[in-house]
Design a protein around this motif. Structure first.
Motif, PDB file in Angstrom:
ATOM      1  N   ARG A 165      15.883   3.300  -9.877  1.00  0.00           N
ATOM      2  CA  ARG A 165      15.641   3.094  -8.447  1.00  0.00           C
ATOM      3  C   ARG A 165      15.886   4.354  -7.633  1.00  0.00           C
ATOM      4  NH1 ARG A 165      13.052  -1.779  -7.215  1.00  0.00           N
ATOM      5  NH2 ARG A 165      13.548  -3.232  -8.890  1.00  0.00           N
ATOM      6  N   THR A 166      16.668   5.276  -8.179  1.00  0.00           N
ATOM      7  CA  THR A 166      16.968   6.498  -7.424  1.00  0.00           C
ATOM      8  C   THR A 166      15.971   7.620  -7.728  1.00  0.00           C
ATOM      9  OG1 THR A 166      18.438   7.383  -9.139  1.00  0.00           O
ATOM     10  CG2 THR A 166      19.418   5.905  -7.499  1.00  0.00           C
ATOM     11  N   GLN A 167      15.016   7.368  -8.633  1.00  0.00           N
ATOM     12  CA  GLN A 167      14.082   8.398  -9.057  1.00  0.00           C
ATOM     13  C   GLN A 167      12.741   8.250  -8.344  1.00  0.00           C
ATOM     14  OE1 GLN A 167      15.394  10.646 -11.346  1.00  0.00           O
ATOM     15  NE2 GLN A 167      17.209   9.426 -11.015  1.00  0.00           N
ATOM     16  N   LEU A 168      12.055   9.364  -8.167  1.00  0.00           N
ATOM     17  CA  LEU A 168      10.721   9.345  -7.590  1.00  0.00           C
ATOM     18  C   LEU A 168       9.759   8.697  -8.569  1.00  0.00           C
ATOM     19  CD1 LEU A 168       8.753  10.304  -5.327  1.00  0.00           C
ATOM     20  CD2 LEU A 168       8.445  12.404  -6.662  1.00  0.00           C
ATOM     21  N   ARG A 169       9.031   7.694  -8.088  1.00  0.00           N
ATOM     22  CA  ARG A 169       8.036   7.011  -8.913  1.00  0.00           C
ATOM     23  C   ARG A 169       6.652   7.496  -8.509  1.00  0.00           C
ATOM     24  NH1 ARG A 169       5.612   1.846  -8.325  1.00  0.00           N
ATOM     25  NH2 ARG A 169       7.042   1.364  -6.619  1.00  0.00           N
ATOM     26  N   ALA A 170       5.857   7.876  -9.493  1.00  0.00           N
ATOM     27  CA  ALA A 170       4.524   8.411  -9.217  1.00  0.00           C
ATOM     28  C   ALA A 170       3.642   7.336  -8.612  1.00  0.00           C
ATOM     29  CB  ALA A 170       3.903   8.953 -10.498  1.00  0.00           C
ATOM     30  N   LEU A 171       2.590   7.759  -7.944  1.00  0.00           N
ATOM     31  CA  LEU A 171       1.701   6.821  -7.265  1.00  0.00           C
ATOM     32  C   LEU A 171       1.053   5.864  -8.244  1.00  0.00           C
ATOM     33  CD1 LEU A 171       0.315   6.144  -4.492  1.00  0.00           C
ATOM     34  CD2 LEU A 171      -1.544   7.641  -5.233  1.00  0.00           C
ATOM     35  N   ASP A 172       0.683   6.339  -9.425  1.00  0.00           N
ATOM     36  CA  ASP A 172      -0.038   5.506 -10.388  1.00  0.00           C
ATOM     37  C   ASP A 172       0.885   4.827 -11.387  1.00  0.00           C
ATOM     38  OD1 ASP A 172       0.795   7.754 -11.694  1.00  0.00           O
ATOM     39  OD2 ASP A 172      -1.079   8.103 -12.757  1.00  0.00           O
ATOM     40  N   GLU A 173       2.169   4.827 -11.122  1.00  0.00           N
ATOM     41  CA  GLU A 173       3.154   4.394 -12.106  1.00  0.00           C
ATOM     42  C   GLU A 173       3.786   3.071 -11.684  1.00  0.00           C
ATOM     43  OE1 GLU A 173       6.294   7.055 -14.545  1.00  0.00           O
ATOM     44  OE2 GLU A 173       6.639   6.967 -12.388  1.00  0.00           O
ATOM     45  N   SER A 174       3.726   2.089 -12.566  1.00  0.00           N
ATOM     46  CA  SER A 174       4.436   0.838 -12.307  1.00  0.00           C
ATOM     47  C   SER A 174       5.926   1.048 -12.545  1.00  0.00           C
ATOM     48  CB  SER A 174       3.913  -0.272 -13.222  1.00  0.00           C
ATOM     49  OG  SER A 174       4.321  -0.027 -14.566  1.00  0.00           O
ATOM     50  N   ARG A 175       6.725   0.085 -12.111  1.00  0.00           N
ATOM     51  CA  ARG A 175       8.163   0.192 -12.334  1.00  0.00           C
ATOM     52  C   ARG A 175       8.466   0.220 -13.833  1.00  0.00           C
ATOM     53  NH1 ARG A 175      11.580   2.064  -8.954  1.00  0.00           N
ATOM     54  NH2 ARG A 175      10.921   0.640  -7.300  1.00  0.00           N
ATOM     55  N   THR A 176       7.756  -0.592 -14.614  1.00  0.00           N
ATOM     56  CA  THR A 176       7.979  -0.615 -16.060  1.00  0.00           C
ATOM     57  C   THR A 176       7.640   0.720 -16.692  1.00  0.00           C
ATOM     58  OG1 THR A 176       7.479  -2.976 -16.122  1.00  0.00           O
ATOM     59  CG2 THR A 176       7.374  -1.774 -18.211  1.00  0.00           C
ATOM     60  N   GLU A 177       6.515   1.311 -16.283  1.00  0.00           N
ATOM     61  CA  GLU A 177       6.129   2.606 -16.824  1.00  0.00           C
ATOM     62  C   GLU A 177       7.125   3.687 -16.426  1.00  0.00           C
ATOM     63  OE1 GLU A 177       1.286   1.894 -16.859  1.00  0.00           O
ATOM     64  OE2 GLU A 177       2.294   2.666 -15.059  1.00  0.00           O
ATOM     65  N   GLN A 178       7.638   3.588 -15.214  1.00  0.00           N
ATOM     66  CA  GLN A 178       8.646   4.553 -14.789  1.00  0.00           C
ATOM     67  C   GLN A 178       9.907   4.435 -15.649  1.00  0.00           C
ATOM     68  OE1 GLN A 178      10.872   3.697 -11.319  1.00  0.00           O
ATOM     69  NE2 GLN A 178      11.193   5.829 -10.747  1.00  0.00           N
ATOM     70  N   VAL A 179      10.340   3.197 -15.869  1.00  0.00           N
ATOM     71  CA  VAL A 179      11.536   2.972 -16.680  1.00  0.00           C
ATOM     72  C   VAL A 179      11.338   3.529 -18.089  1.00  0.00           C
ATOM     73  CG1 VAL A 179      12.884   1.153 -17.808  1.00  0.00           C
ATOM     74  CG2 VAL A 179      12.422   1.027 -15.358  1.00  0.00           C
ATOM     75  N   ALA A 231      -3.341  10.154  -0.791  1.00  0.00           N
ATOM     76  CA  ALA A 231      -3.966   9.385  -1.861  1.00  0.00           C
ATOM     77  C   ALA A 231      -3.310   8.014  -1.883  1.00  0.00           C
ATOM     78  CB  ALA A 231      -3.786  10.087  -3.204  1.00  0.00           C
ATOM     79  N   LEU A 232      -4.111   6.940  -1.986  1.00  0.00           N
ATOM     80  CA  LEU A 232      -3.612   5.580  -1.807  1.00  0.00           C
ATOM     81  C   LEU A 232      -3.714   4.770  -3.095  1.00  0.00           C
ATOM     82  CD1 LEU A 232      -5.455   4.765   1.558  1.00  0.00           C
ATOM     83  CD2 LEU A 232      -3.221   5.859   1.264  1.00  0.00           C
ATOM     84  N   ALA A 233      -2.764   3.854  -3.280  1.00  0.00           N
ATOM     85  CA  ALA A 233      -2.789   2.892  -4.370  1.00  0.00           C
ATOM     86  C   ALA A 233      -2.147   1.598  -3.888  1.00  0.00           C
ATOM     87  CB  ALA A 233      -2.048   3.431  -5.597  1.00  0.00           C
ATOM     88  N   VAL A 257      -0.094  -1.761 -10.833  1.00  0.00           N
ATOM     89  CA  VAL A 257      -0.555  -0.796  -9.837  1.00  0.00           C
ATOM     90  C   VAL A 257      -2.054  -0.629  -9.971  1.00  0.00           C
ATOM     91  CG1 VAL A 257      -0.413   1.577  -8.994  1.00  0.00           C
ATOM     92  CG2 VAL A 257       1.638   0.447  -9.894  1.00  0.00           C
ATOM     93  N   ASP A 258      -2.771  -0.738  -8.862  1.00  0.00           N
ATOM     94  CA  ASP A 258      -4.197  -0.464  -8.821  1.00  0.00           C
ATOM     95  C   ASP A 258      -4.399   0.858  -8.089  1.00  0.00           C
ATOM     96  OD1 ASP A 258      -6.912  -0.364  -8.630  1.00  0.00           O
ATOM     97  OD2 ASP A 258      -7.154  -2.187  -7.425  1.00  0.00           O
ATOM     98  N   ASP A 259      -4.717   1.900  -8.854  1.00  0.00           N
ATOM     99  CA  ASP A 259      -4.989   3.212  -8.247  1.00  0.00           C
ATOM    100  C   ASP A 259      -6.436   3.613  -8.480  1.00  0.00           C
ATOM    101  OD1 ASP A 259      -4.791   3.638 -10.957  1.00  0.00           O
ATOM    102  OD2 ASP A 259      -3.911   5.632 -10.748  1.00  0.00           O
ATOM    103  N   LEU A 260      -7.309   2.607  -8.566  1.00  0.00           N
ATOM    104  CA  LEU A 260      -8.742   2.814  -8.745  1.00  0.00           C
ATOM    105  C   LEU A 260      -9.003   3.587 -10.034  1.00  0.00           C
ATOM    106  CD1 LEU A 260     -11.424   2.115  -7.301  1.00  0.00           C
ATOM    107  CD2 LEU A 260     -11.310   4.319  -6.170  1.00  0.00           C
ATOM    108  N   GLY A 261      -8.336   3.160 -11.094  1.00  0.00           N
ATOM    109  CA  GLY A 261      -8.559   3.798 -12.376  1.00  0.00           C
ATOM    110  C   GLY A 261      -8.216   5.269 -12.390  1.00  0.00           C
ATOM    111  N   LEU A 280       0.851  -1.173   0.000  1.00  0.00           N
ATOM    112  CA  LEU A 280       0.000   0.000   0.000  1.00  0.00           C
ATOM    113  C   LEU A 280       0.890   1.227   0.000  1.00  0.00           C
ATOM    114  CD1 LEU A 280      -2.942   1.083   0.189  1.00  0.00           C
ATOM    115  CD2 LEU A 280      -2.616   1.169   2.674  1.00  0.00           C
ATOM    116  N   ARG A 281       0.783   2.036  -1.071  1.00  0.00           N
ATOM    117  CA  ARG A 281       1.586   3.254  -1.187  1.00  0.00           C
ATOM    118  C   ARG A 281       0.692   4.480  -1.064  1.00  0.00           C
ATOM    119  NH1 ARG A 281       4.186   4.113  -6.170  1.00  0.00           N
ATOM    120  NH2 ARG A 281       6.141   4.861  -5.301  1.00  0.00           N
ATOM    121  N   ALA A 282       1.302   5.596  -0.693  1.00  0.00           N
ATOM    122  CA  ALA A 282       0.528   6.812  -0.479  1.00  0.00           C
ATOM    123  C   ALA A 282       1.290   8.022  -0.980  1.00  0.00           C
ATOM    124  CB  ALA A 282       0.205   6.982   1.006  1.00  0.00           C
TER     125      ALA A 282
END
Length: 745
Positions: A475-489, A224-226, A235-239, A178-180
């Motif tokens: 790994r050193t970058q901020l990843r958005a709440l709705d962003e998977s690791r693949t999408e971040q990459v 805000a939670l995902a 990532v499930d961020d409720l659409g 659970l991320r926020a």
């Protein structure tokens, strides 16, 4: 001797008096009533609050849109526990993905200059992701899970229990995270740089049910939670809505600061929800000037201003103005808020509060903004005196608060043309910008400005290399709440490609042609980035690499955003250089590249059966409306100003797509035609097919939340790309789908 009551020793707070005014007469605190009879100042306060509350109740607030109500009821039925309806994502994701060609071999072959091996490995990995993952398929059904919170309004220190039922997106692993996205009272708007942290581990109990618990830090007023898997691949961020918690006060109602931060979190993505939040603020805190400022802003942003609303604000302003002029020890924030609120309604009052703001609180945020604008307006339009204006901004800088730093720096940099500016000034302000904004776009902007200054060219290249290396480590970058690791990459890979293209251009300008070619090969090895292709083409021509330039010309020519005149120009040049047959082969290869690279980001999702209602009352299954290859479905709403404003561009994009056999239909989020809808269609000359979303079934099937949002469907009615409001992205993805079908990919 009788001990004096605390009420005799000090005036009760504004919040205490607000509670007093809101309570029925029979339930009002007797001690407060006694105090009122003896204290003229508090009597004036209560009179002010009583009148202001009455004004707030008289505001001409429109009823909530039917579609909004339907979303609220649907979320409740799904078990969502939030204070208000989930918010509207006005701007969806726009994933750009990488493609098959790896660059490891190219790097190995070229030894005169190399990108660090970690960067090359990173780009190769990004290419491999796009190559081997194919097009993921998400079956129909409940995509997002449902989350039940023991409370969505925790008080300080209160434990929140979580029960989460996973949907098709996450499956059934042993544990989930659970991320926020957490916000303090001073959180930034637009979610830029807002911290995202893991706050709990959810353990699977039985079936698809998970449980966990968390406690928000005392400083956090909104989160805000995902939910995501432990590898962060889904990532499930409720659409795009996200679940939410807001800090509550002792009375159980959300704090004013929590509602304020919810509005900041919604900026740019949740217009309807921002307005709903503001109205809740008005109900709970009608004495808050911040709430009135929010209301004025949303009415402007959403084109809801009328003579009636403007009149209500003028009356409220008169009360705030009179009240605040008599208050002693007015805080800088309240002086600034009063100045800001008066700017649209009363020029005389605004002049008074401006003078007071600059005199009593010159370092307050609105004061600094006004001082900055004064410097620009005084020195530039009349005398074009950039030297004096720049000196004024330099003198202002020690007073600049964090929330105005980027604005002041941008103003300074506009006064510093790199080719002629004082190099020391340019470097100073560039360093300040990077210190307050470390985003990839800012890093590139600073580097390009330094490259244009003769004294800082080497420094500009150093900046680009450092940014390229930084982007190689996701790994050193901020990843958005709705962003998977693949999408971040993938997002970081695109930023890296843009930086590589700029570095290649700089190297070519400096005569390092081999290094430039190495770098440009890396920049264009993956992804579909028109700006990269343009840079690579221009630079390749400069260094004499005509083969690469022609390849880039072919790619530019097949991109749907390229103008017809430029396409013809590129074709004429290509045919003149290599002949008709060779140019045709380059174009065929470019089309295959476009289809392969863009479709690497597709995620096929099977839709359940959806029925839409036409404006004439007839119903039609969505599948019966599909084009032979690709159909674009655009959701919009008459209650969303940005969506209505975008209708002209939507229609123009649809006309261009129609030439490729691509159909565009629109779904308006309401159950029946209304005069407001007919008026919008008439005034916007909107002729595309419009269907009604009766009962919100289409929104639910698409998992749509917000407008304007576009989806691309294949001939079978499968959603191929997630929601986006970027129409250039829509055109590119649609072209890729058509080409993929034609090429059998």
């Amino acid at each position: 001797m009788t001990t004096p009551s605390p009420l005799h020793a000090a005036h009760p707070s504004m919040a205490t008096w607000q509670d007093y005014v809101s309570a029925p007469l029979s339930a009002r605190d007797r001690a407060l009533t006694d105090h009122l009879q003896r204290c003229a100042e508090c009597e004036r306060t209560v009179q002010f609050l009583t009148e202001l509350d009455a004004r707030a109740q008289q505001l001409p607030l429109e009823a909530a849109p039917t579609a909004l109500r339907a979303r609220i009821l649907a979320s409740r039925a799904a078990g969502v526990r939030v204070l208000m309806p989930e918010h509207v994502d006005a701007f969806g994701d726009d994933d750009m993905t990488d493609d098959v060609p790896t660059v490891a071999a190219q790097v190995a072959r070229r030894t005169r200059w190399r990108i660090p091996t970690t960067i090359a490995a990173g780009i190769a990995a990004w290419s491999a992701i796009a190559l081997f993952r194919g097009t993921p398929v998400i079956e129909a059904g409940m995509i997002s899970g449902t989350m039940t919170l023991s409370t969505a309004l925790p008080k300080a220190g209160e434990v929140v229990s979580v029960r989460y039922n996973a949907g098709a997106l996450l499956g059934r692993p042993a544990a989930l995270r659970l991320r926020a996205r957490i916000r303090t009272t001073r959180g930034e708007s637009y979610n830029v740089g807002v911290p995202v942290v893991e706050i709990a581990t959810l353990q699977r109990t039985t079936g698809n049910e998970y449980v966990g618990r968390f406690t928000l830090p005392d400083s956090v007023v909104f989160a805000a939670l995902a939910v995501e898997d432990t590898a962060a691949l889904a990532v499930d961020d409720l659409g795009s809505r996200a679940w939410e918690v807001m800090r509550a006060g002792a009375n159980g109602a959300p704090l004013l600061s929590a509602l304020d931060q919810r509005n900041h979190d919604l900026m740019g993505r949740g217009w309807e929800e921002g307005l709903a939040t503001t109205r809740r603020m008005m109900q709970l805190y009608p004495d808050s000037l911040g709430a009135w400022n929010w209301l004025q802003s949303f009415e402007s942003w959403m084109s809801l201003e009328t003579d009636s609303t403007r009149g209500a604000h003028r009356r409220a302003l008169a009360m705030f103005d009179a009240r605040h002029r008599t208050m002693r020890d007015l805080s800088p924030e309240l002086i600034g808020a009063t100045f800001w609120y008066t700017r649209r309604a009363d020029s005389v009052a605004n002049a008074y509060w401006r003078e007071r703001l600059l005199r009593e609180a010159p370092t307050q945020s609105f004061a600094v903004q006004d001082r900055m604008l004064t410097i620009a307006s005084r020195e530039l339009p009349t005398r074009r005196d950039t030297t004096t204006a720049l000196a004024g901004l330099e003198q202002l800088w020690p007073d600049v608060p964090a929330d105005r730093a980027s604005q002041v720096i941008s103003a300074a940099l506009r006064l510093l043309p790199p080719a002629t500016a004082n190099p020391v000034d340019l470097r100073r302000w560039a360093d300040r910008l990077i210190a307050v904004d470390s985003s990839p776009a800012t890093a590139r902007y600073v580097a390009v400005r330094l490259l244009a200054a003769p004294a800082w060219r080497d420094e500009g290249k150093r900046h680009l290399r450092a940014e390229i290396a930084r982007l190689a480590n996701a790994r050193t970058q901020l990843r958005a709440l709705d962003e998977s690791r693949t999408e971040q990459v993938e997002r970081l890979a695109r930023s890296q490609r843009l930086a590589l293209a700029q570095l290649g251009r700089a190297l070519a300008d400096d005569g390092a042609h081999r290094a430039a070619l190495d770098t440009l090969a890396l920049a264009s090895a993956a992804g579909w980035d028109l700006s990269v292709f343009n840079t690579v083409r221009e630079t390749s021509l400069k260094v004499g690499d005509s083969s690469t330039a022609r390849t880039m010309s072919a790619r530019i020519s097949v991109d749907p955003s390229t103008t017809p005149s430029r396409r013809e120009s590129l074709q004429s040049a290509g045919v003149a250089q290599v002949g008709t047959a060779a140019w045709a082969e380059l174009v065929r290869s470019a089309r295959r590249d476009l289809a392969t690279r863009v479709m690497a980001g597709a995620k096929r999702r099977v839709l359940p059966a959806v029925s839409l209602r036409a404006l004439d009352g007839s119903s039609a299954p969505l599948r019966s409306l599909l084009a032979p290859q690709v159909t674009v479905v655009v959701f919009w709403s008459t209650d969303c100003g940005p969506a209505v404003d975008a209708l002209g561009e939507i229609q123009a994009t649809a006309a261009a797509l129609a030439k490729r056999g691509i159909r565009t239909i629109t779904v308006v989020e309401q159950p029946q035609s209304t005069p407001a809808l007919q008026n919008v269609l008439r005034t916007k000359s909107f002729t595309l097919p419009v269907y009604l979303d009766v009962g919100g079934v289409a929104s639910k099937a698409f998992n749509n939340w917000g407008t304007p949002q576009a989806y691309l469907l294949d001939a079978k009615g499968n959603v191929m790309f997630g929601a986006t409001s970027d129409l250039e992205s829509v055109a590119l993805r649609a072209a890729a789908m058509v080409l993929a079908a034609e090429l059998g990919l």
